[in-house]
Design a protein around this motif. Structure first.
Motif, PDB file in Angstrom:
ATOM      1  N   MET A   1     -46.773  15.294  28.259  1.00 36.27           N
ATOM      2  CA  MET A   1     -47.314  16.542  27.997  1.00 36.27           C
ATOM      3  C   MET A   1     -46.170  17.335  27.177  1.00 36.27           C
ATOM      4  SD  MET A   1     -48.479  19.728  30.619  1.00 36.27           S
ATOM      5  CE  MET A   1     -46.655  20.203  30.735  1.00 36.27           C
ATOM      6  N   ASN A   2     -46.434  17.759  25.935  1.00 36.40           N
ATOM      7  CA  ASN A   2     -45.539  18.732  25.005  1.00 36.40           C
ATOM      8  C   ASN A   2     -45.576  20.119  25.232  1.00 36.40           C
ATOM      9  OD1 ASN A   2     -44.639  16.279  23.449  1.00 36.40           O
ATOM     10  ND2 ASN A   2     -46.462  16.043  22.436  1.00 36.40           N
ATOM     11  N   THR A   3     -44.626  20.601  25.464  1.00 38.91           N
ATOM     12  CA  THR A   3     -44.479  22.004  25.620  1.00 38.91           C
ATOM     13  C   THR A   3     -43.299  22.265  24.752  1.00 38.91           C
ATOM     14  OG1 THR A   3     -45.174  21.762  27.893  1.00 38.91           O
ATOM     15  CG2 THR A   3     -44.108  23.678  27.277  1.00 38.91           C
ATOM     16  N   ILE A   4     -43.659  23.443  23.963  1.00 41.66           N
ATOM     17  CA  ILE A   4     -42.916  23.989  23.058  1.00 41.66           C
ATOM     18  C   ILE A   4     -42.669  25.746  23.439  1.00 41.66           C
ATOM     19  CG2 ILE A   4     -42.679  22.420  21.487  1.00 41.66           C
ATOM     20  CD1 ILE A   4     -44.402  24.270  19.513  1.00 41.66           C
ATOM     21  N   SER A   5     -41.758  26.376  23.039  1.00 45.87           N
ATOM     22  CA  SER A   5     -41.676  27.860  23.164  1.00 45.87           C
ATOM     23  C   SER A   5     -42.271  28.634  21.979  1.00 45.87           C
ATOM     24  CB  SER A   5     -40.096  28.465  23.516  1.00 45.87           C
ATOM     25  OG  SER A   5     -39.485  28.223  22.267  1.00 45.87           O
ATOM     26  N   SER A   6     -42.743  29.841  21.980  1.00 49.68           N
ATOM     27  CA  SER A   6     -43.525  30.417  21.000  1.00 49.68           C
ATOM     28  C   SER A   6     -42.226  30.712  19.945  1.00 49.68           C
ATOM     29  CB  SER A   6     -43.647  31.880  21.323  1.00 49.68           C
ATOM     30  OG  SER A   6     -44.660  31.849  22.474  1.00 49.68           O
ATOM     31  N   ARG A   7     -40.872  30.794  20.167  1.00 46.92           N
ATOM     32  CA  ARG A   7     -39.997  30.890  19.121  1.00 46.92           C
ATOM     33  C   ARG A   7     -39.768  29.685  18.334  1.00 46.92           C
ATOM     34  NH1 ARG A   7     -34.141  30.282  19.250  1.00 46.92           N
ATOM     35  NH2 ARG A   7     -33.217  31.594  17.841  1.00 46.92           N
ATOM     36  N   ASP A   8     -39.665  28.502  19.295  1.00 42.19           N
ATOM     37  CA  ASP A   8     -39.754  27.016  18.226  1.00 42.19           C
ATOM     38  C   ASP A   8     -40.892  27.018  17.515  1.00 42.19           C
ATOM     39  OD1 ASP A   8     -37.234  26.772  19.705  1.00 42.19           O
ATOM     40  OD2 ASP A   8     -37.954  25.527  21.136  1.00 42.19           O
ATOM     41  N   PHE A   9     -42.134  27.393  18.124  1.00 47.91           N
ATOM     42  CA  PHE A   9     -43.337  27.192  17.237  1.00 47.91           C
ATOM     43  C   PHE A   9     -43.122  27.872  16.035  1.00 47.91           C
ATOM     44  CE2 PHE A   9     -47.589  28.763  16.260  1.00 47.91           C
ATOM     45  CZ  PHE A   9     -48.222  27.596  15.972  1.00 47.91           C
ATOM     46  N   ASN A  10     -42.791  29.300  15.968  1.00 49.88           N
ATOM     47  CA  ASN A  10     -42.912  30.001  14.799  1.00 49.88           C
ATOM     48  C   ASN A  10     -41.639  29.375  13.910  1.00 49.88           C
ATOM     49  OD1 ASN A  10     -44.733  31.852  15.780  1.00 49.88           O
ATOM     50  ND2 ASN A  10     -43.136  33.225  16.882  1.00 49.88           N
ATOM     51  N   GLN A  11     -40.563  28.934  14.267  1.00 50.89           N
ATOM     52  CA  GLN A  11     -39.697  28.168  13.421  1.00 50.89           C
ATOM     53  C   GLN A  11     -40.061  27.088  12.938  1.00 50.89           C
ATOM     54  OE1 GLN A  11     -36.129  28.351  15.751  1.00 50.89           O
ATOM     55  NE2 GLN A  11     -35.797  30.615  15.598  1.00 50.89           N
ATOM     56  N   ASN A  12     -40.910  26.238  13.580  1.00 54.29           N
ATOM     57  CA  ASN A  12     -41.062  24.936  13.077  1.00 54.29           C
ATOM     58  C   ASN A  12     -42.680  24.614  13.335  1.00 54.29           C
ATOM     59  OD1 ASN A  12     -41.086  22.354  12.046  1.00 54.29           O
ATOM     60  ND2 ASN A  12     -39.295  21.815  13.229  1.00 54.29           N
ATOM     61  N   ALA A  14     -44.801  22.956  11.554  1.00 57.35           N
ATOM     62  CA  ALA A  14     -45.074  21.491  11.058  1.00 57.35           C
ATOM     63  C   ALA A  14     -44.495  20.684  12.360  1.00 57.35           C
ATOM     64  CB  ALA A  14     -44.154  21.104   9.805  1.00 57.35           C
ATOM     65  N   LYS A  15     -43.682  20.663  13.079  1.00 57.73           N
ATOM     66  CA  LYS A  15     -43.396  19.650  13.963  1.00 57.73           C
ATOM     67  C   LYS A  15     -44.494  19.983  15.161  1.00 57.73           C
ATOM     68  CE  LYS A  15     -39.698  18.858  17.584  1.00 57.73           C
ATOM     69  NZ  LYS A  15     -38.507  19.107  18.281  1.00 57.73           N
ATOM     70  N   ALA A  16     -44.787  21.331  15.471  1.00 55.17           N
ATOM     71  CA  ALA A  16     -46.024  21.459  16.350  1.00 55.17           C
ATOM     72  C   ALA A  16     -47.268  20.695  15.941  1.00 55.17           C
ATOM     73  CB  ALA A  16     -46.121  22.956  16.605  1.00 55.17           C
ATOM     74  N   LYS A  17     -47.656  20.960  14.972  1.00 54.49           N
ATOM     75  CA  LYS A  17     -48.918  20.206  14.412  1.00 54.49           C
ATOM     76  C   LYS A  17     -48.710  18.581  14.412  1.00 54.49           C
ATOM     77  CE  LYS A  17     -50.294  21.605  10.316  1.00 54.49           C
ATOM     78  NZ  LYS A  17     -50.284  22.447   8.931  1.00 54.49           N
ATOM     79  N   HIS A  18     -47.548  18.211  13.907  1.00 51.10           N
ATOM     80  CA  HIS A  18     -47.250  16.575  14.045  1.00 51.10           C
ATOM     81  C   HIS A  18     -47.399  16.083  15.588  1.00 51.10           C
ATOM     82  CE1 HIS A  18     -45.811  12.774  13.172  1.00 51.10           C
ATOM     83  NE2 HIS A  18     -44.835  12.932  14.306  1.00 51.10           N
ATOM     84  N   LEU A  19     -46.794  17.039  16.514  1.00 54.97           N
ATOM     85  CA  LEU A  19     -46.846  16.574  17.937  1.00 54.97           C
ATOM     86  C   LEU A  19     -48.255  16.752  18.501  1.00 54.97           C
ATOM     87  CD1 LEU A  19     -43.821  18.517  19.381  1.00 54.97           C
ATOM     88  CD2 LEU A  19     -44.019  16.121  19.240  1.00 54.97           C
ATOM     89  N   ALA A  20     -49.201  17.653  17.905  1.00 52.31           N
ATOM     90  CA  ALA A  20     -50.562  18.044  18.189  1.00 52.31           C
ATOM     91  C   ALA A  20     -51.482  16.710  17.822  1.00 52.31           C
ATOM     92  CB  ALA A  20     -50.987  19.266  17.815  1.00 52.31           C
ATOM     93  N   MET A  38     -54.127  21.933  19.520  1.00 56.63           N
ATOM     94  CA  MET A  38     -54.631  20.569  19.310  1.00 56.63           C
ATOM     95  C   MET A  38     -55.291  20.484  18.110  1.00 56.63           C
ATOM     96  SD  MET A  38     -57.978  20.242  22.149  1.00 56.63           S
ATOM     97  CE  MET A  38     -57.251  20.992  23.337  1.00 56.63           C
ATOM     98  N   ASN A  39     -55.530  19.169  17.619  1.00 55.10           N
ATOM     99  CA  ASN A  39     -55.898  18.912  16.283  1.00 55.10           C
ATOM    100  C   ASN A  39     -57.770  19.219  16.565  1.00 55.10           C
ATOM    101  OD1 ASN A  39     -57.167  16.318  17.184  1.00 55.10           O
ATOM    102  ND2 ASN A  39     -55.443  15.344  16.127  1.00 55.10           N
ATOM    103  N   TYR A  40     -58.261  19.205  15.463  1.00 53.14           N
ATOM    104  CA  TYR A  40     -59.752  19.477  15.366  1.00 53.14           C
ATOM    105  C   TYR A  40     -60.609  18.202  16.163  1.00 53.14           C
ATOM    106  CZ  TYR A  40     -64.382  20.861  14.230  1.00 53.14           C
ATOM    107  OH  TYR A  40     -65.651  21.365  14.001  1.00 53.14           O
ATOM    108  N   ALA A  41     -60.173  16.938  16.108  1.00 52.65           N
ATOM    109  CA  ALA A  41     -60.805  15.842  16.470  1.00 52.65           C
ATOM    110  C   ALA A  41     -60.646  15.863  17.788  1.00 52.65           C
ATOM    111  CB  ALA A  41     -60.379  14.587  15.819  1.00 52.65           C
TER     112      ALA A  41
END
Length: 85
Positions: A1-12, A14-20, A38-41
Motif C-alpha cells: 500500500m503506497n501512502t503519501i502526504s498531501s504536501r509530497d503529492f503537491n510537490q511531485n 509525476a511520482k504519485a502517478k507513477h506509483l498509481a 488510481m489509474n483509470y483502468a
C-alpha cells in the motif's frame, strides 16, 4: 500500500502517478487518509466489480423483492430512560 502526504503529492505529482500505475496511492492530509489516486483502468475494473446486496448473498432480485414485500416491521415503543451515573 503506497501512502503519501498531501504536501509530497503537491510537490511531485509525476511520482504519485507513477506509483498509481501499479496500485492505488493513499494521500493523507494532516496524518488522516483523505484521497485515493488510481489509474483509470483500475478504476473501471473496481467499478465493474461492484454488486448489489442481492448478488452478494447469491439471491435473485425476484427472491429479494418477495422477501421485502412480505416483511413487516413490528411497532416499537420508545420510552425515555433514567440517566445513570
Amino acid at each position: 500500500m503506497n501512502t503519501i502526504s498531501s504536501r509530497d503529492f503537491n510537490q511531485n505529482v509525476a511520482k504519485a502517478k507513477h506509483l498509481a500505475d501499479s496500485e492505488p496511492v493513499f494521500i493523507t492530509d494532516r496524518g488522516e487518509l483523505s484521497y485515493v489516486l488510481m489509474n483509470y483502468a483500475m478504476y473501471r475494473q473496481f467499478h465493474q466489480q461492484q454488486k448489489t446486496n442481492a448478488q452478494r448473498v447469491s439471491m435473485s432480485e425476484a427472491e429479494i423483492a418477495k422477501i421485502d414485500a412480505d416483511f413487516e416491521f413490528e411497532r416499537v415503543e420508545i420510552a425515555e430512560r433514567e440517566e445513570v451515573f
